[in-house]
Design a protein around this motif. Sequence first.
Motif, PDB file in Angstrom:
ATOM      1  N   LYS A 140       0.829  -1.201   0.000  1.00 35.34           N
ATOM      2  CA  LYS A 140       0.000   0.000   0.000  1.00 35.34           C
ATOM      3  C   LYS A 140       0.863   1.250   0.000  1.00 35.34           C
ATOM      4  O   LYS A 140       0.533   2.256  -0.654  1.00 35.34           O
ATOM      5  CB  LYS A 140      -0.919  -0.020   1.228  1.00 35.34           C
ATOM      6  CG  LYS A 140      -1.795   1.208   1.356  1.00 35.34           C
ATOM      7  CD  LYS A 140      -2.652   1.134   2.614  1.00 35.34           C
ATOM      8  CE  LYS A 140      -3.487   2.392   2.792  1.00 35.34           C
ATOM      9  NZ  LYS A 140      -4.312   2.328   4.039  1.00 35.34           N
ATOM     10  N   GLU A 141       1.982   1.204   0.746  1.00 36.86           N
ATOM     11  CA  GLU A 141       2.866   2.361   0.827  1.00 36.86           C
ATOM     12  C   GLU A 141       3.457   2.709  -0.533  1.00 36.86           C
ATOM     13  O   GLU A 141       3.539   3.886  -0.913  1.00 36.86           O
ATOM     14  CB  GLU A 141       3.983   2.090   1.837  1.00 36.86           C
ATOM     15  CG  GLU A 141       3.535   1.978   3.281  1.00 36.86           C
ATOM     16  CD  GLU A 141       2.842   0.671   3.600  1.00 36.86           C
ATOM     17  OE1 GLU A 141       2.165   0.595   4.643  1.00 36.86           O
ATOM     18  OE2 GLU A 141       2.978  -0.284   2.801  1.00 36.86           O
ATOM     19  N   GLU A 142       3.856   1.688  -1.280  1.00 35.24           N
ATOM     20  CA  GLU A 142       4.422   1.933  -2.602  1.00 35.24           C
ATOM     21  C   GLU A 142       3.341   2.450  -3.566  1.00 35.24           C
ATOM     22  O   GLU A 142       3.609   3.335  -4.387  1.00 35.24           O
ATOM     23  CB  GLU A 142       5.055   0.653  -3.141  1.00 35.24           C
ATOM     24  CG  GLU A 142       5.965   0.876  -4.339  1.00 35.24           C
ATOM     25  CD  GLU A 142       6.721  -0.382  -4.720  1.00 35.24           C
ATOM     26  OE1 GLU A 142       7.657  -0.268  -5.526  1.00 35.24           O
ATOM     27  OE2 GLU A 142       6.385  -1.481  -4.222  1.00 35.24           O
ATOM     28  N   GLN A 143       2.130   1.907  -3.446  1.00 40.20           N
ATOM     29  CA  GLN A 143       1.020   2.376  -4.272  1.00 40.20           C
ATOM     30  C   GLN A 143       0.753   3.867  -4.023  1.00 40.20           C
ATOM     31  O   GLN A 143       0.608   4.656  -4.965  1.00 40.20           O
ATOM     32  CB  GLN A 143      -0.238   1.552  -3.963  1.00 40.20           C
ATOM     33  CG  GLN A 143      -1.520   2.069  -4.583  1.00 40.20           C
ATOM     34  CD  GLN A 143      -1.602   1.837  -6.084  1.00 40.20           C
ATOM     35  OE1 GLN A 143      -0.723   1.221  -6.680  1.00 40.20           O
ATOM     36  NE2 GLN A 143      -2.661   2.335  -6.699  1.00 40.20           N
ATOM     37  N   MET A 144       0.733   4.276  -2.752  1.00 38.80           N
ATOM     38  CA  MET A 144       0.491   5.680  -2.422  1.00 38.80           C
ATOM     39  C   MET A 144       1.646   6.555  -2.893  1.00 38.80           C
ATOM     40  O   MET A 144       1.446   7.713  -3.284  1.00 38.80           O
ATOM     41  CB  MET A 144       0.288   5.833  -0.917  1.00 38.80           C
ATOM     42  CG  MET A 144      -0.980   5.184  -0.384  1.00 38.80           C
ATOM     43  SD  MET A 144      -2.488   5.750  -1.241  1.00 38.80           S
ATOM     44  CE  MET A 144      -2.417   7.510  -0.905  1.00 38.80           C
ATOM     45  N   ASP A 206     -11.808   6.215  -3.902  1.00 38.62           N
ATOM     46  CA  ASP A 206     -11.261   5.958  -2.569  1.00 38.62           C
ATOM     47  C   ASP A 206      -9.812   6.413  -2.441  1.00 38.62           C
ATOM     48  O   ASP A 206      -9.220   6.316  -1.377  1.00 38.62           O
ATOM     49  CB  ASP A 206     -11.384   4.469  -2.220  1.00 38.62           C
ATOM     50  CG  ASP A 206     -10.530   3.582  -3.123  1.00 38.62           C
ATOM     51  OD1 ASP A 206      -9.897   4.112  -4.061  1.00 38.62           O
ATOM     52  OD2 ASP A 206     -10.491   2.365  -2.895  1.00 38.62           O
ATOM     53  N   GLY A 207      -9.213   6.879  -3.540  1.00 35.37           N
ATOM     54  CA  GLY A 207      -7.866   7.434  -3.483  1.00 35.37           C
ATOM     55  C   GLY A 207      -6.738   6.441  -3.582  1.00 35.37           C
ATOM     56  O   GLY A 207      -5.571   6.826  -3.530  1.00 35.37           O
ATOM     57  N   GLN A 208      -7.041   5.131  -3.733  1.00 40.89           N
ATOM     58  CA  GLN A 208      -5.985   4.124  -3.800  1.00 40.89           C
ATOM     59  C   GLN A 208      -6.053   3.265  -5.064  1.00 40.89           C
ATOM     60  O   GLN A 208      -5.031   2.760  -5.505  1.00 40.89           O
ATOM     61  CB  GLN A 208      -6.058   3.199  -2.574  1.00 40.89           C
ATOM     62  CG  GLN A 208      -5.752   3.872  -1.262  1.00 40.89           C
ATOM     63  CD  GLN A 208      -5.750   2.894  -0.101  1.00 40.89           C
ATOM     64  OE1 GLN A 208      -5.743   1.679  -0.312  1.00 40.89           O
ATOM     65  NE2 GLN A 208      -5.775   3.416   1.108  1.00 40.89           N
ATOM     66  N   ARG A 209      -7.200   3.086  -5.626  1.00 46.78           N
ATOM     67  CA  ARG A 209      -7.373   2.164  -6.747  1.00 46.78           C
ATOM     68  C   ARG A 209      -7.055   2.881  -8.059  1.00 46.78           C
ATOM     69  O   ARG A 209      -7.761   3.823  -8.439  1.00 46.78           O
ATOM     70  CB  ARG A 209      -8.799   1.607  -6.754  1.00 46.78           C
ATOM     71  CG  ARG A 209      -9.152   0.862  -5.482  1.00 46.78           C
ATOM     72  CD  ARG A 209     -10.591   0.367  -5.513  1.00 46.78           C
ATOM     73  NE  ARG A 209     -10.916  -0.321  -4.289  1.00 46.78           N
ATOM     74  CZ  ARG A 209     -10.659  -1.615  -4.042  1.00 46.78           C
ATOM     75  NH1 ARG A 209     -10.056  -2.343  -4.970  1.00 46.78           N
ATOM     76  NH2 ARG A 209     -10.996  -2.152  -2.898  1.00 46.78           N
ATOM     77  N   THR A 210      -6.015   2.393  -8.729  1.00 51.02           N
ATOM     78  CA  THR A 210      -5.561   3.077  -9.947  1.00 51.02           C
ATOM     79  C   THR A 210      -5.297   2.133 -11.113  1.00 51.02           C
ATOM     80  O   THR A 210      -5.001   2.596 -12.217  1.00 51.02           O
ATOM     81  CB  THR A 210      -4.251   3.850  -9.668  1.00 51.02           C
ATOM     82  OG1 THR A 210      -3.242   2.911  -9.286  1.00 51.02           O
ATOM     83  CG2 THR A 210      -4.441   4.880  -8.574  1.00 51.02           C
TER      84      THR A 210
END
Length: 240
Positions: A140-144, A206-210
């Motif tokens: 998740k950290e790398e995704q953000m 949701d700010g995470q799904r890309t």
Amino acid sequence: MSADAVRPQETNTQRETTTQQTGVRRGSRCSRLAVVCVGLLCVFLLTTNIVLYMYYIRDQTIIANLTAERETLLSSIRNLTEEKEQIGEDLVKLTERCWFNELKTFGSSFYFFSTERKNWTESRQDCRKGGADLVIINSKEEQMFFINQKHENFWIGLTATETEDTWKWVDGQPLTDKFWKNKEPNSGDGGGGDVDCAVFTTADEDGQRTWNDLPCSGKENWMCEFNLTNFRLNISTKRY
């Protein structure tokens, strides 16, 4: 000669005999004592030699271990020097290429964003020419981190070309953390075609799904990842 004259002589003879016997016994005791002392001295010397030999063996073992540790340390230093030089060479190759305009770092990885647009296969080939590969996002950290870079569309190292609907990263890892956009992957909604490559797009609500699946033949920017941990593992595998 009278009997009175003989008695003193016999008495003297008896005394001399007794004195001689006493001297012999004393000499015998001294001899035995000397033998015992010599034996104890031999035992002491033998024990001393054994102890000294044990210390010698221990010291030789310590010296041998220190020598082996020294050689291992020197070998590690040589290996690290070779890795440093190889990393430097690969980074120079990447930074000399004309298709990227940004260099970012996260954790143990360097990331290069392209300025050109190519299909998924060509994009990966360009990454691999510089010793890197298409980016792998496994946390998740790398995704953000990538969301915060504000790049819109770029290829990532995720594909289902080997088996339909079975997504894997380019290093063979199965997909665990998933950041697909809503209703993705959809395999092109049944429209056919090669929709087996993943692209990183703008974030969903949701700010995470890309992530989205697109035809691998499409033209997009791409992100290369140079991972130091995987690089060291590959170097070690080649060396041994």
